[in-house]
Write an enzyme that holds these catalytic residues in place. Structure first.
Site, mmCIF file in Angstrom:
data_model
loop_
_atom_site.group_PDB
_atom_site.id
_atom_site.type_symbol
_atom_site.label_atom_id
_atom_site.label_comp_id
_atom_site.label_asym_id
_atom_site.label_seq_id
_atom_site.Cartn_x
_atom_site.Cartn_y
_atom_site.Cartn_z
ATOM 1 N N SER A 162 0.867 -1.176 0.000
ATOM 2 C CA SER A 162 0.000 0.000 0.000
ATOM 3 C C SER A 162 0.901 1.223 0.000
ATOM 4 O O SER A 162 2.100 1.130 0.312
ATOM 5 C CB SER A 162 -0.867 -0.002 1.265
ATOM 6 O OG SER A 162 -1.506 1.244 1.468
ATOM 7 N N TYR A 207 -2.496 -1.657 10.179
ATOM 8 C CA TYR A 207 -2.391 -1.732 8.722
ATOM 9 C C TYR A 207 -1.047 -1.187 8.246
ATOM 10 O O TYR A 207 -0.351 -1.817 7.440
ATOM 11 C CB TYR A 207 -3.546 -0.946 8.101
ATOM 12 C CG TYR A 207 -3.675 -1.058 6.601
ATOM 13 C CD1 TYR A 207 -4.306 -2.156 6.023
ATOM 14 C CD2 TYR A 207 -3.205 -0.056 5.761
ATOM 15 C CE1 TYR A 207 -4.457 -2.257 4.650
ATOM 16 C CE2 TYR A 207 -3.346 -0.142 4.384
ATOM 17 C CZ TYR A 207 -3.975 -1.251 3.839
ATOM 18 O OH TYR A 207 -4.114 -1.338 2.470
#
Length: 259
Positions: free
Chosen positions: A141, A154
């Protein structure tokens, strides 16, 4: 065809980014394995590929379970004999400030994103080494490079994928195995849609502001990254012919993050 007869396992491939990658791999001649927690949805995705003239099979896989991962890979080997490409894509999102982040949620996030990448890599690498070639691709990401509020687990997991990828690149290079991390910006999937009201509540702003300021404010064109954008990057890495790019990551974020 760039992936003719290459056996490609894509986790979390029953929907979203994973499905887009599976579809483009099948279109390029790959034998695609739809590995997903939801076997019914995985089977439908595989059936759609077969109906379109491609080759696909579905396996049930909880990527946090070593037994399920090993069993799923064993089924692939029994059917097709090897694994040429792994895309570790399965993931979820849970947002909360650190002081309110449940430890159980922290462990769940790291298990799915980071343990899942480790377990699936561990399961396929012996087969890639035996063949003398292979491509391992992790779905990172922009948060592999950057931090945002409310996403401690995350961000930690996505940063960790960079390290795991680099170690596999070092270990696998002389055995013909390369590894990469794709780092998408915000892609309009159900995972992102779920975050919009959650972040609006936590940040005290409207959902429209979450989209325009938090998600797209840093892009050059106020556009979401698309599942096809990411599928094209996944195809590029899977079909790249040498070790020249091994251990590298690529950001696809409409300019939100640049390096």
């Amino acid at each position: 065809m760039k992936l003719k007869d290459k056996v490609c396992i894509v986790t979390g491939a029953a929907s979203g980014i994973g499905k887009a990658i599976a579809d483009i791999y099948a279109g390029e001649g790959g034998k695609v394995v739809i590995a997903d927690l939801n076997l019914e949805a995985a089977q439908k995705a595989a059936d759609d590929i077969v109906a379109s003239g491609g080759q696909a099979m579905a396996v049930a896989m909880d990527v946090t379970s070593e037994e399920q991962v090993n069993d799923g890979v064993a089924k692939v080997i029994a059917a097709w004999g090897t694994v040429d490409v792994l895309v570790s894509n399965a993931g979820i999102q849970i947002v909360n400030p650190v002081e309110n982040y449940a430890y159980s949620d922290w462990k769940k996030m790291l298990a799915i994103h980071l343990d899942g990448a480790f377990l699936t890599s561990k399961a396929v690498l012996p087969h890639m080494y035996a063949a003398g070639s292979g491509s391992v691709i992790f779905m990172g990401s922009v948060h592999s490079k950057e931090a945002s509020p409310l996403k401690s687990a995350y961000v930690t997991a996505k940063h960790g994928l960079l390290g795991l990828s680099r170690v596999i690149a070092k270990e696998g290079g002389k055995k013909g195995v390369r590894t990469n991390v794709i780092c998408p910006g915000f892609v309009r999937t159900p995972l992102v849609d779920k975050q919009i009201p959650e972040q609006a509540k936590e940040l005290g702003i409207s959902e429209e502001e979450v989209i325009s300021r938090v998600m797209l404010g840093g892009t050059v064109d106020s556009e979401f990254t698309t599942v096809d954008d990411i599928a094209q990057v996944a195809l590029f890495f899977a079909s790249f012919p040498t070790n020249a790019l091994t251990g590298q990551s690529l950001v696809a974020s409409h300019g939100w993050f640049m390096e």
